[in-house]
Design a protein around this motif. Structure first.
Motif, PDB file in Angstrom:
ATOM      1  N   PRO A  98       0.835  -1.437   0.007  1.00  0.00           N
ATOM      2  CA  PRO A  98      -0.194  -0.030   0.002  1.00  0.00           C
ATOM      3  C   PRO A  98       0.415   1.615  -0.007  1.00  0.00           C
ATOM      4  N   ALA A  99       0.764   1.775  -1.004  1.00  0.00           N
ATOM      5  CA  ALA A  99       1.052   3.306  -1.189  1.00  0.00           C
ATOM      6  C   ALA A  99       2.060   3.380  -1.699  1.00  0.00           C
ATOM      7  N   TRP A 100       2.764   2.437  -1.667  1.00  0.00           N
ATOM      8  CA  TRP A 100       4.518   2.397  -2.397  1.00  0.00           C
ATOM      9  C   TRP A 100       4.235   2.069  -4.247  1.00  0.00           C
ATOM     10  N   GLN A 101       3.847   0.964  -4.292  1.00  0.00           N
ATOM     11  CA  GLN A 101       3.598   0.675  -6.061  1.00  0.00           C
ATOM     12  C   GLN A 101       2.085   0.919  -6.295  1.00  0.00           C
ATOM     13  N   PRO A 102       1.437   2.061  -6.892  1.00  0.00           N
ATOM     14  CA  PRO A 102      -0.277   1.883  -7.422  1.00  0.00           C
ATOM     15  C   PRO A 102      -0.224   1.897  -8.478  1.00  0.00           C
ATOM     16  N   LEU A 103       0.012  -0.004  -8.599  1.00  0.00           N
ATOM     17  CA  LEU A 103      -0.392  -0.769  -9.751  1.00  0.00           C
ATOM     18  C   LEU A 103      -1.539  -1.300  -9.752  1.00  0.00           C
ATOM     19  N   ASP A 104      -2.611  -0.737 -11.076  1.00  0.00           N
ATOM     20  CA  ASP A 104      -3.808  -2.269 -10.565  1.00  0.00           C
ATOM     21  C   ASP A 104      -3.666  -3.605 -10.642  1.00  0.00           C
ATOM     22  N   ILE A 152       9.736   4.624  -7.033  1.00  0.00           N
ATOM     23  CA  ILE A 152       9.854   5.773  -6.450  1.00  0.00           C
ATOM     24  C   ILE A 152       9.028   6.121  -8.146  1.00  0.00           C
ATOM     25  N   ALA A 153       9.631   5.900  -9.453  1.00  0.00           N
ATOM     26  CA  ALA A 153       9.530   6.008 -10.480  1.00  0.00           C
ATOM     27  C   ALA A 153       8.163   5.711 -10.729  1.00  0.00           C
ATOM     28  N   LEU A 154       7.707   4.812 -10.468  1.00  0.00           N
ATOM     29  CA  LEU A 154       5.874   4.611 -10.614  1.00  0.00           C
ATOM     30  C   LEU A 154       5.035   5.219 -10.272  1.00  0.00           C
ATOM     31  N   GLN A 155       5.565   6.261  -9.248  1.00  0.00           N
ATOM     32  CA  GLN A 155       4.299   6.625  -8.457  1.00  0.00           C
ATOM     33  C   GLN A 155       4.835   8.267  -9.407  1.00  0.00           C
ATOM     34  N   LEU A 156       5.528   8.328  -9.780  1.00  0.00           N
ATOM     35  CA  LEU A 156       5.319   9.689 -10.245  1.00  0.00           C
ATOM     36  C   LEU A 156       4.178   9.948 -11.704  1.00  0.00           C
ATOM     37  N   PRO A 157       3.805   8.916 -12.176  1.00  0.00           N
ATOM     38  CA  PRO A 157       2.943   9.697 -13.274  1.00  0.00           C
ATOM     39  C   PRO A 157       1.584   9.650 -12.997  1.00  0.00           C
ATOM     40  N   PRO A 158       1.118   9.043 -11.281  1.00  0.00           N
ATOM     41  CA  PRO A 158       0.265   9.836 -10.422  1.00  0.00           C
ATOM     42  C   PRO A 158       0.472  11.095 -10.035  1.00  0.00           C
ATOM     43  N   LEU A 159       1.912  10.994  -9.530  1.00  0.00           N
ATOM     44  CA  LEU A 159       1.445  12.252  -8.601  1.00  0.00           C
ATOM     45  C   LEU A 159       2.030  13.761  -9.675  1.00  0.00           C
ATOM     46  N   ILE A 166      -1.458  15.264  -1.154  1.00  0.00           N
ATOM     47  CA  ILE A 166       0.075  14.793  -0.038  1.00  0.00           C
ATOM     48  C   ILE A 166       0.064  13.505   0.517  1.00  0.00           C
ATOM     49  N   ALA A 167      -1.044  13.055  -0.208  1.00  0.00           N
ATOM     50  CA  ALA A 167      -1.177  11.030   0.290  1.00  0.00           C
ATOM     51  C   ALA A 167       0.031  10.504  -0.595  1.00  0.00           C
ATOM     52  N   LEU A 168       0.083  11.014  -2.201  1.00  0.00           N
ATOM     53  CA  LEU A 168       0.801  10.644  -2.641  1.00  0.00           C
ATOM     54  C   LEU A 168       2.032  11.420  -3.000  1.00  0.00           C
ATOM     55  N   TRP A 169       2.468  12.354  -2.084  1.00  0.00           N
ATOM     56  CA  TRP A 169       4.098  13.131  -1.687  1.00  0.00           C
ATOM     57  C   TRP A 169       4.517  11.917  -0.546  1.00  0.00           C
ATOM     58  N   LEU A 170       3.104  11.135   0.298  1.00  0.00           N
ATOM     59  CA  LEU A 170       3.363  10.478   1.577  1.00  0.00           C
ATOM     60  C   LEU A 170       4.120   9.244   1.345  1.00  0.00           C
TER      61      LEU A 170
END
Length: 330
Positions: A98-104, A152-159, A166-170
């Motif tokens: 959770p909150a690390w890898q925003p993958l479906d 971290i790179a996986l979370q850059l598109p949603p950010l 702030i949840a994405l930044w967290l």
């Protein structure tokens, strides 16, 4: 004996004295060089004989020289075991953290998470053991840093789509703190040899400090939710949410700027340890070991270990070097 003979004898005596003094000076210089080389070899032997990084004293004996604190056994063990626990979760469940890898959730994601978990377990084991064959802790730490960078790179598109969330930044900050600690662990030898000049380690300290600042900002952005995690027997739960947020902010600024860096990182690790004891362990017990709470516990332990590694790798510097580097003195 004539006056000329006396002068000649005096001249020869002076030359003998000068020659003897020259020989003595050469001998003293050679002795000093030999002594310095021997001390250097002894220091190098101490580092090589201690691959687990439990060498916590300044490398040099001179009080005016710079030294370093290497990561200790407790920090490495806590960090590695927590990362291994997160790897076991991915290997067994095939679910993103959770909150690390925003993958479906897809069959491909399931396979990737299991492979990711296996790699995490292997790198964490090598980090804890120190060396397996020709592979060392330094290789494992660089591997962990690279893997965390991928997350971290996986979370850059949603950010990029929601930069104010702030949840994405967290989520990025949580992975970023682990990546920074892994990089510091990998660069610990460079910190020992060149504490004020290792730009990579300086960047890692700054990155960890920025992550701590984001942790503090989340306490203010989600103050009501944070207050619900404070034990009910503590009065003023909302006040504790704000106080711990301020603690994160202050520690992050100190670590990023280098002002009382080691003290700030040590206090941050202690505060995170209190979170583990007062919040996460009771939640695991009350939910009878739910997967979600076990994941949060492992994540909290990994963050605490990363803060501890940051504290133990913060370089000790003499006042003159600290002034030149712009750092505070712990």
């Amino acid at each position: 004996m004539s006056g000329a003979d006396v002068l000649l004898d005096k001249g020869e005596c002076s030359r003998d004295i000068d020659a003897q003094g020259h020989v003595n000076a050469q001998g003293a210089a050679a002795k000093a060089v030999f002594s310095s080389a021997r001390r250097w070899d002894q220091g190098r032997s101490m580092i090589m004989a201690d691959p687990v990084g439990d060498f916590e004293q300044p490398l040099t004996e001179s009080h005016g020289a710079t030294g370093s604190y290497r990561p200790n056994r407790g920090a490495i063990a806590l960090f590695a075991l927590a990362v291994a626990a997160l790897g076991v979760r991915g290997l067994v469940t095939g679910q993103p953290i959770p909150a690390w890898q925003p993958l479906d959730a897809t069959p491909l994601t399931d396979a990737l998470m299991r492979v990711d978990g296996l790699v995490l377990i292997g790198l964490a084991a090598l980090t804890c053991l120190g060396q397996v064959g020709s592979l060392t802790r330094r290789h494992a730490a660089y591997g962990l840093c690279g893997l965390f960078a991928v997350w971290i790179a996986l979370q850059l598109p949603p950010l990029a789509a929601k930069p104010g969330d702030i949840a994405l930044w967290l989520g990025i900050a949580e992975v970023g703190a682990l990546a920074a600690a892994a990089l510091l662990l990998a660069r610990s030898d460079a910190i020992v040899r060149h504490p004020p000049r290792d730009s990579v380690s300086t960047a890692a300290f700054a990155a960890f400090g920025l992550c701590a600042i984001i942790f503090g900002a989340s306490h203010f952005a989600y103050a009501d939710f944070t207050a619900t995690m404070v034990p009910s027997w503590l009065p003023g739960r909302l006040s504790w949410a704000y106080a711990t947020g301020l603690g994160h902010l202050a520690a992050g600024i100190a670590i990023a700027t280098g002002v009382f860096r080691r003290t700030a990182a040590t206090l941050l690790a202690a505060m995170m340890g209190c979170f583990i004891l007062l919040v996460h362990i009771p939640l695991v017990v009350s939910t009878k070991g739910s997967l979600l709470q076990l994941t949060y516990l492992a994540n909290a332990c990994a963050l605490c270990g990363s803060a501890w590694i940051t504290a133990s790798t913060a370089a000790w510097r003499s006042p003159s070097v600290a002034a030149d580097a712009g750092d505070g003195q712990d």
